[in-house]
Design a protein around this motif. Structure first.
Motif, short mmCIF file in Angstrom:
data_model
loop_
_atom_site.label_atom_id
_atom_site.label_comp_id
_atom_site.label_asym_id
_atom_site.label_seq_id
_atom_site.Cartn_x
_atom_site.Cartn_y
_atom_site.Cartn_z
N ARG A 17 0.87 -1.18 0.00
CA ARG A 17 0.00 0.00 0.00
C ARG A 17 0.91 1.23 0.00
NH1 ARG A 17 -2.99 -3.63 -0.76
NH2 ARG A 17 -4.68 -4.38 0.51
N GLU A 18 0.56 2.18 -0.84
CA GLU A 18 1.34 3.41 -0.94
C GLU A 18 0.98 4.35 0.20
OE1 GLU A 18 2.14 6.76 -4.33
OE2 GLU A 18 1.59 4.73 -4.96
N ILE A 19 1.99 5.01 0.74
CA ILE A 19 1.79 6.04 1.77
C ILE A 19 1.94 7.39 1.07
CG2 ILE A 19 2.69 7.03 3.92
CD1 ILE A 19 1.47 4.24 4.29
N ASP A 20 0.98 8.24 1.24
CA ASP A 20 0.93 9.51 0.51
C ASP A 20 1.72 10.60 1.22
OD1 ASP A 20 0.20 11.27 -1.50
OD2 ASP A 20 -1.68 11.83 -0.52
N GLY A 21 3.04 10.59 1.07
CA GLY A 21 3.88 11.66 1.61
C GLY A 21 4.34 11.45 3.03
N SER A 22 3.43 11.17 3.93
CA SER A 22 3.81 10.89 5.31
C SER A 22 2.76 9.96 5.92
CB SER A 22 3.95 12.17 6.13
OG SER A 22 2.70 12.81 6.26
N TRP A 23 3.19 9.21 6.92
CA TRP A 23 2.34 8.20 7.54
C TRP A 23 1.82 8.75 8.86
CZ3 TRP A 23 4.41 2.57 8.61
CH2 TRP A 23 3.34 1.73 8.92
N GLN A 35 -3.22 6.39 11.01
CA GLN A 35 -3.49 5.70 9.74
C GLN A 35 -3.07 4.24 9.83
OE1 GLN A 35 -1.32 7.24 6.38
NE2 GLN A 35 -2.16 5.74 4.97
N GLN A 85 3.23 12.80 12.07
CA GLN A 85 3.40 12.50 10.65
C GLN A 85 4.80 11.94 10.45
OE1 GLN A 85 1.12 12.71 8.27
NE2 GLN A 85 -0.45 13.90 9.30
N GLN A 120 7.72 10.87 8.26
CA GLN A 120 8.24 11.13 6.92
C GLN A 120 9.12 9.97 6.45
OE1 GLN A 120 7.27 13.94 5.23
NE2 GLN A 120 6.00 14.29 7.04
N SER A 154 7.48 5.29 1.99
CA SER A 154 6.71 5.43 0.75
C SER A 154 5.70 4.32 0.55
CB SER A 154 7.66 5.51 -0.45
OG SER A 154 8.45 4.36 -0.52
N GLU A 155 6.01 3.12 1.06
CA GLU A 155 5.08 2.00 0.93
C GLU A 155 5.21 1.05 2.11
OE1 GLU A 155 4.47 0.29 -3.23
OE2 GLU A 155 6.41 1.33 -3.43
#
Length: 163
Positions: free
Chosen positions: A31-37, A41, A148, A150, A153-154
């Motif tokens: 699953r892709e993480i959109d910029g920060s986790w 989430q 958040q 940083q 990415s996945e």
């Protein structure tokens, strides 16, 4: 023309060998993480499991880059079983060498780490399982977690046969 054909044949043979060598794989998704986790989430993976006899190894796969600021990673991994019971583990992984370089496989600044979740595990019941993964990184001396995270990415989850 002959040079191009050799290149195509070599490329085809290489890709065929890479795909056919992964006979242990039972489940493998990302699953892709959109910029920060974000700390709330959850990244979830659902799969159907029929075999309750075979032993399996399970892994959390992380793709991170040089924006990842920490030397370790804390995760909360929960597995919802077909009978409604959820098993929860809090796990810690080392993500960087003492000199600060990222651990993991990869040629660029993106590294992939295959992190042990369960070794030689059996699924107690046949049916649908859901694995959820949440980051739980905290800075030294701070009670609240990193809001958040940083550099990730996945997030992936993988199941392999043991033999």
């Amino acid at each position: 023309m002959i040079q191009n054909n050799r290149f195509l044949i070599f490329g085809f043979a290489l890709s065929l060998s890479l795909f056919s060598c992964d006979k242990k794989r039972v489940f493998d998704e990302y699953r892709e993480i959109d910029g920060s986790w974000h700390k709330k989430q959850k990244v979830s993976f659902a799969f159907e499991q029929k075999d309750t006899i075979q032993d399996y190894n399970m892994f959390v796969n992380i793709r991170n880059n040089n924006d990842y600021p920490y030397s370790n990673l804390f995760l909360i991994v929960s597995m919802l079983q077909p009978d409604g019971v959820t098993k929860v583990d809090t796990l810690e992984y080392q993500m960087a060498n003492p000199d600060g370089t990222l651990m993991g496989e990869g040629f660029s600044d993106v590294k992939e780490s295959k992190l042990w979740y369960k070794e030689n595990a059996r699924f107690s019941k046949a049916g649908k399982y859901v694995v959820s993964i949440q980051q739980a990184v905290r800075e030294t001396g701070k009670v609240s977690g990193v809001e958040q995270l940083q550099g990730i990415s996945e997030v992936g989850f993988r199941i392999e046969k043991t033999n």
